[in-house]
Design a protein around this motif. Structure first.
Motif, PDB file in Angstrom:
ATOM      1  N   ASN A   1       0.826  -1.208   0.000  1.00 25.60           N
ATOM      2  CA  ASN A   1       0.000   0.000   0.000  1.00 25.60           C
ATOM      3  C   ASN A   1       0.862   1.261   0.000  1.00 25.60           C
ATOM      4  O   ASN A   1       0.567   2.232  -0.705  1.00 25.60           O
ATOM      5  N   SER A   2       1.936   1.234   0.771  1.00 24.45           N
ATOM      6  CA  SER A   2       2.795   2.415   0.880  1.00 24.45           C
ATOM      7  C   SER A   2       3.511   2.735  -0.423  1.00 24.45           C
ATOM      8  O   SER A   2       3.987   3.857  -0.619  1.00 24.45           O
ATOM      9  N   GLU A   3       3.588   1.740  -1.328  1.00 20.51           N
ATOM     10  CA  GLU A   3       4.206   1.948  -2.633  1.00 20.51           C
ATOM     11  C   GLU A   3       3.171   2.253  -3.714  1.00 20.51           C
ATOM     12  O   GLU A   3       3.500   2.327  -4.902  1.00 20.51           O
ATOM     13  N   GLY A   4       1.918   2.424  -3.300  1.00 16.52           N
ATOM     14  CA  GLY A   4       0.878   2.760  -4.268  1.00 16.52           C
ATOM     15  C   GLY A   4       0.233   1.563  -4.923  1.00 16.52           C
ATOM     16  O   GLY A   4      -0.264   1.663  -6.051  1.00 16.52           O
ATOM     17  N   MET A   5       0.189   0.436  -4.219  1.00 15.61           N
ATOM     18  CA  MET A   5      -0.427  -0.777  -4.756  1.00 15.61           C
ATOM     19  C   MET A   5      -1.553  -1.241  -3.844  1.00 15.61           C
ATOM     20  O   MET A   5      -1.419  -1.238  -2.614  1.00 15.61           O
ATOM     21  N   HIS A   6      -2.668  -1.634  -4.450  1.00 13.64           N
ATOM     22  CA  HIS A   6      -3.671  -2.376  -3.689  1.00 13.64           C
ATOM     23  C   HIS A   6      -3.037  -3.701  -3.249  1.00 13.64           C
ATOM     24  O   HIS A   6      -2.090  -4.190  -3.877  1.00 13.64           O
ATOM     25  N   ALA A   7      -3.593  -4.303  -2.205  1.00 15.98           N
ATOM     26  CA  ALA A   7      -3.059  -5.591  -1.750  1.00 15.98           C
ATOM     27  C   ALA A   7      -4.183  -6.486  -1.252  1.00 15.98           C
ATOM     28  O   ALA A   7      -5.141  -6.024  -0.615  1.00 15.98           O
ATOM     29  N   LEU A   8      -4.056  -7.768  -1.564  1.00 15.32           N
ATOM     30  CA  LEU A   8      -4.957  -8.801  -1.060  1.00 15.32           C
ATOM     31  C   LEU A   8      -4.124  -9.886  -0.406  1.00 15.32           C
ATOM     32  O   LEU A   8      -3.041 -10.223  -0.891  1.00 15.32           O
ATOM     33  N   VAL A   9      -4.618 -10.451   0.678  1.00 15.58           N
ATOM     34  CA  VAL A   9      -4.009 -11.635   1.283  1.00 15.58           C
ATOM     35  C   VAL A   9      -4.931 -12.809   1.009  1.00 15.58           C
ATOM     36  O   VAL A   9      -6.103 -12.793   1.408  1.00 15.58           O
ATOM     37  N   LEU A  10      -4.413 -13.805   0.313  1.00 18.02           N
ATOM     38  CA  LEU A  10      -5.204 -14.976  -0.056  1.00 18.02           C
ATOM     39  C   LEU A  10      -5.058 -16.060   1.001  1.00 18.02           C
ATOM     40  O   LEU A  10      -3.957 -16.556   1.247  1.00 18.02           O
ATOM     41  N   HIS A  11      -6.173 -16.422   1.619  1.00 15.76           N
ATOM     42  CA  HIS A  11      -6.190 -17.530   2.578  1.00 15.76           C
ATOM     43  C   HIS A  11      -6.486 -18.813   1.799  1.00 15.76           C
ATOM     44  O   HIS A  11      -7.613 -19.317   1.777  1.00 15.76           O
ATOM     45  N   TYR A  12      -5.440 -19.305   1.159  1.00 15.78           N
ATOM     46  CA  TYR A  12      -5.547 -20.470   0.288  1.00 15.78           C
ATOM     47  C   TYR A  12      -5.770 -21.746   1.111  1.00 15.78           C
ATOM     48  O   TYR A  12      -5.535 -21.786   2.328  1.00 15.78           O
ATOM     49  N   GLN A  13      -6.207 -22.786   0.442  1.00 12.69           N
ATOM     50  CA  GLN A  13      -6.521 -24.065   1.079  1.00 12.69           C
ATOM     51  C   GLN A  13      -5.308 -24.628   1.831  1.00 12.69           C
ATOM     52  O   GLN A  13      -4.210 -24.699   1.288  1.00 12.69           O
ATOM     53  N   LEU A  14      -5.524 -25.035   3.059  1.00  9.25           N
ATOM     54  CA  LEU A  14      -4.492 -25.682   3.869  1.00  9.25           C
ATOM     55  C   LEU A  14      -4.716 -27.191   3.895  1.00  9.25           C
ATOM     56  O   LEU A  14      -5.789 -27.685   3.524  1.00  9.25           O
ATOM     57  N   ALA A  15      -3.705 -27.907   4.346  1.00 11.94           N
ATOM     58  CA  ALA A  15      -3.823 -29.361   4.483  1.00 11.94           C
ATOM     59  C   ALA A  15      -4.436 -29.656   5.853  1.00 11.94           C
ATOM     60  O   ALA A  15      -3.739 -29.936   6.827  1.00 11.94           O
ATOM     61  N   GLU A  16      -5.749 -29.572   5.919  1.00 14.40           N
ATOM     62  CA  GLU A  16      -6.446 -29.745   7.188  1.00 14.40           C
ATOM     63  C   GLU A  16      -7.792 -30.409   6.950  1.00 14.40           C
ATOM     64  O   GLU A  16      -8.340 -30.362   5.849  1.00 14.40           O
ATOM     65  N   ASN A  17      -8.294 -31.034   7.998  1.00 13.55           N
ATOM     66  CA  ASN A  17      -9.614 -31.670   7.931  1.00 13.55           C
ATOM     67  C   ASN A  17      -9.735 -32.631   6.757  1.00 13.55           C
ATOM     68  O   ASN A  17     -10.780 -32.717   6.100  1.00 13.55           O
TER      69      ASN A  17
END
Length: 272
Positions: free
Chosen positions: A59-75
Protein backbone atom coordinates in the motif's frame (compact mmCIF):
# COMPACT_ATOMS: atom_id res chain seq x y z
CA UNK A 1 -8.96 -4.14 5.98
CA UNK A 2 -12.14 -5.92 4.89
CA UNK A 3 -12.86 -9.62 4.49
CA UNK A 4 -14.11 -10.90 1.15
CA UNK A 5 -15.45 -14.42 0.74
CA UNK A 6 -15.16 -16.13 -2.63
CA UNK A 7 -15.81 -19.68 -3.80
CA UNK A 8 -14.61 -22.08 -6.43
CA UNK A 9 -17.37 -24.62 -6.98
CA UNK A 10 -18.15 -25.87 -3.45
CA UNK A 11 -14.93 -24.59 -1.85
CA UNK A 12 -15.17 -21.27 -0.02
CA UNK A 13 -12.13 -19.17 0.84
CA UNK A 14 -11.36 -15.71 2.17
CA UNK A 15 -9.38 -12.68 1.06
CA UNK A 16 -8.17 -9.86 3.27
CA UNK A 17 -8.50 -6.74 1.13
CA UNK A 18 -6.38 -3.61 1.52
CA UNK A 19 -7.78 -1.16 -1.02
CA UNK A 20 -6.28 2.25 -1.65
CA UNK A 21 -8.88 5.01 -1.49
CA UNK A 22 -9.07 7.48 -4.37
CA UNK A 23 -7.42 10.83 -3.73
CA UNK A 24 -10.35 13.24 -3.72
CA UNK A 25 -8.43 16.27 -4.96
CA UNK A 26 -7.38 14.53 -8.19
CA UNK A 27 -9.51 15.39 -11.24
CA UNK A 28 -9.41 11.80 -12.49
CA UNK A 29 -9.10 8.45 -10.66
CA UNK A 30 -5.73 6.74 -10.76
CA UNK A 31 -5.50 3.02 -11.53
CA UNK A 32 -3.18 1.17 -9.16
CA UNK A 33 -1.24 -2.09 -9.47
CA UNK A 34 -2.24 -4.88 -7.11
CA UNK A 35 -0.39 -7.49 -5.05
CA UNK A 36 -1.89 -10.87 -4.11
CA UNK A 37 -0.02 -12.24 -1.08
CA UNK A 38 0.24 -15.91 -0.09
CA UNK A 39 1.68 -16.14 3.44
CA UNK A 40 3.72 -19.11 4.60
CA UNK A 41 2.91 -21.48 7.43
CA UNK A 42 3.95 -24.99 6.31
CA UNK A 43 0.48 -25.49 4.74
CA UNK A 44 -0.82 -25.72 8.33
CA UNK A 45 -1.72 -22.06 8.92
CA UNK A 46 -1.32 -18.64 7.30
CA UNK A 47 1.36 -16.60 9.03
CA UNK A 48 0.09 -13.16 10.08
CA UNK A 49 3.68 -11.92 9.93
CA UNK A 50 3.58 -12.38 6.16
CA UNK A 51 0.10 -10.96 5.72
CA UNK A 52 -0.89 -7.48 6.96
CA UNK A 53 2.68 -6.10 7.33
CA UNK A 54 3.46 -7.08 3.74
CA UNK A 55 0.11 -5.81 2.43
CA UNK A 56 0.61 -2.42 4.05
CA UNK A 57 4.12 -2.13 2.62
CA UNK A 58 2.65 -2.59 -0.84
CA UNK A 59 0.00 0.00 0.00
CA UNK A 60 2.80 2.42 0.88
CA UNK A 61 4.21 1.95 -2.63
CA UNK A 62 0.88 2.76 -4.27
CA UNK A 63 -0.43 -0.78 -4.76
CA UNK A 64 -3.67 -2.38 -3.69
CA UNK A 65 -3.06 -5.59 -1.75
CA UNK A 66 -4.96 -8.80 -1.06
CA UNK A 67 -4.01 -11.64 1.28
CA UNK A 68 -5.20 -14.98 -0.06
CA UNK A 69 -6.19 -17.53 2.58
CA UNK A 70 -5.55 -20.47 0.29
CA UNK A 71 -6.52 -24.06 1.08
CA UNK A 72 -4.49 -25.68 3.87
CA UNK A 73 -3.82 -29.36 4.48
CA UNK A 74 -6.45 -29.75 7.19
CA UNK A 75 -9.61 -31.67 7.93
CA UNK A 76 -8.65 -34.33 5.43
CA UNK A 77 -8.29 -31.83 2.58
CA UNK A 78 -5.30 -31.46 0.28
CA UNK A 79 -3.74 -28.16 -0.76
CA UNK A 80 -3.55 -29.03 -4.45
CA UNK A 81 -5.16 -28.43 -6.81
CA UNK A 82 -7.61 -26.36 -4.73
CA UNK A 83 -5.09 -23.58 -3.91
CA UNK A 84 -4.42 -23.04 -7.61
CA UNK A 85 -8.13 -22.91 -8.37
CA UNK A 86 -8.58 -20.36 -5.59
CA UNK A 87 -5.84 -18.15 -7.01
CA UNK A 88 -7.39 -18.34 -10.48
CA UNK A 89 -10.80 -17.49 -9.04
CA UNK A 90 -9.30 -14.51 -7.23
CA UNK A 91 -7.69 -13.23 -10.41
CA UNK A 92 -10.96 -13.53 -12.33
CA UNK A 93 -12.85 -11.77 -9.50
CA UNK A 94 -10.53 -8.77 -9.87
CA UNK A 95 -12.11 -8.02 -13.25
CA UNK A 96 -15.43 -7.35 -11.53
CA UNK A 97 -13.68 -5.00 -9.09
CA UNK A 98 -11.65 -3.05 -11.64
CA UNK A 99 -13.85 0.05 -11.86
CA UNK A 100 -14.93 0.05 -8.21
CA UNK A 101 -11.36 0.10 -6.92
CA UNK A 102 -9.44 1.51 -9.90
CA UNK A 103 -7.24 -1.55 -10.48
CA UNK A 104 -4.67 -1.75 -13.26
CA UNK A 105 -5.29 -5.36 -14.26
CA UNK A 106 -2.15 -5.41 -16.38
CA UNK A 107 -0.05 -4.96 -13.25
CA UNK A 108 -1.05 -7.74 -10.84
CA UNK A 109 1.81 -9.30 -8.89
CA UNK A 110 1.74 -12.60 -6.97
CA UNK A 111 3.75 -12.67 -3.74
CA UNK A 112 4.60 -15.90 -1.92
CA UNK A 113 6.51 -16.72 1.24
CA UNK A 114 7.71 -20.20 2.21
CA UNK A 115 4.79 -22.60 1.64
CA UNK A 116 2.79 -19.76 0.10
CA UNK A 117 5.64 -19.34 -2.33
CA UNK A 118 5.05 -22.88 -3.51
CA UNK A 119 1.48 -21.93 -4.42
CA UNK A 120 2.77 -18.93 -6.40
CA UNK A 121 5.55 -20.92 -8.06
CA UNK A 122 3.16 -23.72 -9.03
CA UNK A 123 0.69 -21.18 -10.39
CA UNK A 124 3.42 -19.57 -12.48
CA UNK A 125 4.49 -22.99 -13.71
CA UNK A 126 1.23 -24.87 -14.20
CA UNK A 127 -1.64 -22.43 -14.39
CA UNK A 128 -0.13 -20.01 -16.89
CA UNK A 129 0.34 -22.79 -19.42
CA UNK A 130 -3.04 -23.19 -21.18
CA UNK A 131 -2.50 -26.90 -21.80
CA UNK A 132 -1.75 -27.69 -18.16
CA UNK A 133 -4.38 -25.28 -16.82
CA UNK A 134 -7.31 -26.81 -18.69
CA UNK A 135 -6.97 -29.99 -16.61
CA UNK A 136 -7.37 -28.00 -13.38
CA UNK A 137 -9.46 -24.92 -14.07
CA UNK A 138 -12.31 -25.18 -16.54
CA UNK A 139 -13.03 -21.45 -16.77
CA UNK A 140 -11.11 -18.95 -18.84
CA UNK A 141 -8.40 -17.10 -16.92
CA UNK A 142 -9.59 -13.53 -17.37
CA UNK A 143 -6.66 -11.84 -15.61
CA UNK A 144 -3.07 -13.05 -15.68
CA UNK A 145 -0.40 -11.87 -13.26
CA UNK A 146 2.40 -9.72 -14.64
CA UNK A 147 5.12 -10.88 -12.26
CA UNK A 148 5.93 -12.80 -9.08
CA UNK A 149 7.94 -12.27 -5.91
CA UNK A 150 9.14 -15.37 -4.03
CA UNK A 151 10.56 -15.13 -0.51
CA UNK A 152 12.38 -18.18 0.92
CA UNK A 153 9.90 -20.29 -0.99
CA UNK A 154 9.36 -24.00 -1.11
CA UNK A 155 9.81 -24.95 -4.76
CA UNK A 156 10.57 -28.65 -4.80
CA UNK A 157 9.15 -30.76 -1.98
CA UNK A 158 11.89 -33.35 -2.53
CA UNK A 159 14.72 -30.91 -1.71
CA UNK A 160 14.65 -30.93 2.08
CA UNK A 161 11.22 -29.63 3.04
CA UNK A 162 9.09 -31.21 4.26
CA UNK A 163 11.15 -33.76 6.14
CA UNK A 164 8.39 -36.36 5.97
CA UNK A 165 7.12 -37.60 2.62
CA UNK A 166 3.80 -38.31 4.30
CA UNK A 167 3.26 -34.56 4.70
CA UNK A 168 4.05 -33.99 1.03
CA UNK A 169 1.39 -36.56 0.18
CA UNK A 170 -1.07 -34.80 2.47
CA UNK A 171 -0.34 -31.50 0.70
CA UNK A 172 -0.63 -33.09 -2.74
CA UNK A 173 -1.38 -36.79 -3.31
CA UNK A 174 -0.57 -36.14 -6.96
CA UNK A 175 3.22 -35.82 -6.97
CA UNK A 176 3.18 -33.73 -10.14
CA UNK A 177 2.46 -30.72 -7.92
CA UNK A 178 5.57 -31.27 -5.79
CA UNK A 179 8.21 -29.80 -8.12
CA UNK A 180 7.20 -26.36 -9.35
CA UNK A 181 10.29 -25.94 -11.51
CA UNK A 182 9.48 -29.09 -13.48
CA UNK A 183 6.41 -27.50 -15.07
CA UNK A 184 7.76 -24.08 -16.03
CA UNK A 185 7.11 -23.11 -19.63
CA UNK A 186 7.61 -20.08 -21.83
CA UNK A 187 4.24 -18.82 -20.54
CA UNK A 188 5.65 -18.12 -17.07
CA UNK A 189 6.05 -14.53 -15.85
CA UNK A 190 9.14 -12.64 -14.62
CA UNK A 191 10.05 -13.53 -11.06
CA UNK A 192 12.00 -11.91 -8.21
CA UNK A 193 13.53 -14.44 -5.80
CA UNK A 194 15.20 -13.89 -2.45
CA UNK A 195 16.39 -16.19 0.33
CA UNK A 196 19.28 -16.69 2.75
CA UNK A 197 21.90 -19.35 2.10
CA UNK A 198 21.70 -20.23 5.80
CA UNK A 199 17.95 -20.92 5.77
CA UNK A 200 17.57 -23.74 8.27
CA UNK A 201 14.09 -24.83 7.17
CA UNK A 202 13.81 -24.58 3.38
CA UNK A 203 17.17 -25.34 1.72
CA UNK A 204 18.40 -22.56 -0.55
CA UNK A 205 18.61 -25.01 -3.45
CA UNK A 206 14.85 -24.52 -3.81
CA UNK A 207 15.39 -20.96 -5.02
CA UNK A 208 18.36 -21.96 -7.16
CA UNK A 209 16.56 -24.68 -9.14
CA UNK A 210 13.67 -22.34 -9.95
CA UNK A 211 16.02 -19.59 -11.08
CA UNK A 212 17.96 -22.10 -13.18
CA UNK A 213 14.82 -23.20 -15.01
CA UNK A 214 13.72 -19.59 -15.56
CA UNK A 215 17.17 -18.92 -16.94
CA UNK A 216 16.96 -21.91 -19.28
CA UNK A 217 13.63 -20.62 -20.60
CA UNK A 218 14.97 -17.06 -20.91
CA UNK A 219 12.26 -15.73 -18.62
CA UNK A 220 13.40 -12.54 -16.83
CA UNK A 221 14.29 -13.02 -13.18
CA UNK A 222 16.33 -11.47 -10.42
CA UNK A 223 17.66 -13.46 -7.46
CA UNK A 224 19.29 -12.30 -4.24
CA UNK A 225 20.84 -14.81 -1.85
CA UNK A 226 21.84 -13.25 1.46
CA UNK A 227 24.76 -14.69 3.40
CA UNK A 228 23.10 -14.85 6.83
CA UNK A 229 19.68 -15.16 8.40
CA UNK A 230 17.19 -17.91 9.10
CA UNK A 231 13.80 -18.85 7.72
CA UNK A 232 10.61 -16.80 7.92
CA UNK A 233 12.19 -13.34 8.07
CA UNK A 234 9.20 -11.57 6.50
CA UNK A 235 10.25 -7.90 6.33
CA UNK A 236 13.34 -8.66 8.43
CA UNK A 237 12.70 -5.53 10.50
CA UNK A 238 11.44 -4.85 14.02
CA UNK A 239 7.90 -4.67 12.58
CA UNK A 240 7.71 -8.45 12.07
CA UNK A 241 10.20 -9.50 14.74
CA UNK A 242 8.98 -11.98 17.35
CA UNK A 243 8.91 -10.41 20.83
CA UNK A 244 11.19 -13.20 22.08
CA UNK A 245 13.77 -12.64 19.35
CA UNK A 246 14.65 -14.13 15.98
CA UNK A 247 13.11 -13.41 12.58
CA UNK A 248 15.20 -10.28 12.22
CA UNK A 249 18.43 -9.64 10.36
CA UNK A 250 19.81 -6.18 9.67
CA UNK A 251 21.53 -7.41 6.50
CA UNK A 252 18.45 -8.91 4.88
CA UNK A 253 15.83 -6.16 5.18
CA UNK A 254 17.23 -4.72 1.94
CA UNK A 255 15.22 -7.34 0.05
CA UNK A 256 12.22 -5.01 0.11
CA UNK A 257 14.07 -2.12 -1.53
CA UNK A 258 15.52 -4.49 -4.12
CA UNK A 259 12.07 -5.92 -4.88
CA UNK A 260 10.56 -2.46 -5.31
CA UNK A 261 13.39 -1.48 -7.66
CA UNK A 262 12.73 -4.65 -9.66
CA UNK A 263 9.02 -3.82 -9.91
CA UNK A 264 10.08 -0.50 -11.40
CA UNK A 265 12.26 -2.32 -13.92
CA UNK A 266 9.21 -4.39 -14.85
CA UNK A 267 7.23 -1.15 -15.29
CA UNK A 268 4.75 -2.25 -12.66
CA UNK A 269 5.70 0.70 -10.46
CA UNK A 270 6.72 4.09 -11.89
CA UNK A 271 10.39 5.00 -11.74
CA UNK A 272 9.67 8.26 -9.93
Amino acid sequence: MQKQELAYQDTKFTLDTYWLDPISDFDEPVEHPLAIICPGGAFKFHSDREAQPIAMKFNSEGMHALVLHYQLAENGKNVYPIALQEMATTLNWLKSQQETHNIDLSKVVLIGFSAGGHVVADFNSIMLDPEQRKNIFADKLEVEPAANILGYSVIDMTLGWPKEESWSKQVAPDESYWQAQAHLTEHAKPTFIWQTVTDDTVPVMNSIVYAQKLNDLKIPYEMHLFGSGGHGLSLSTYVTKHPNGGDYNIYDYKWWELAVNWLKLQRILPEI
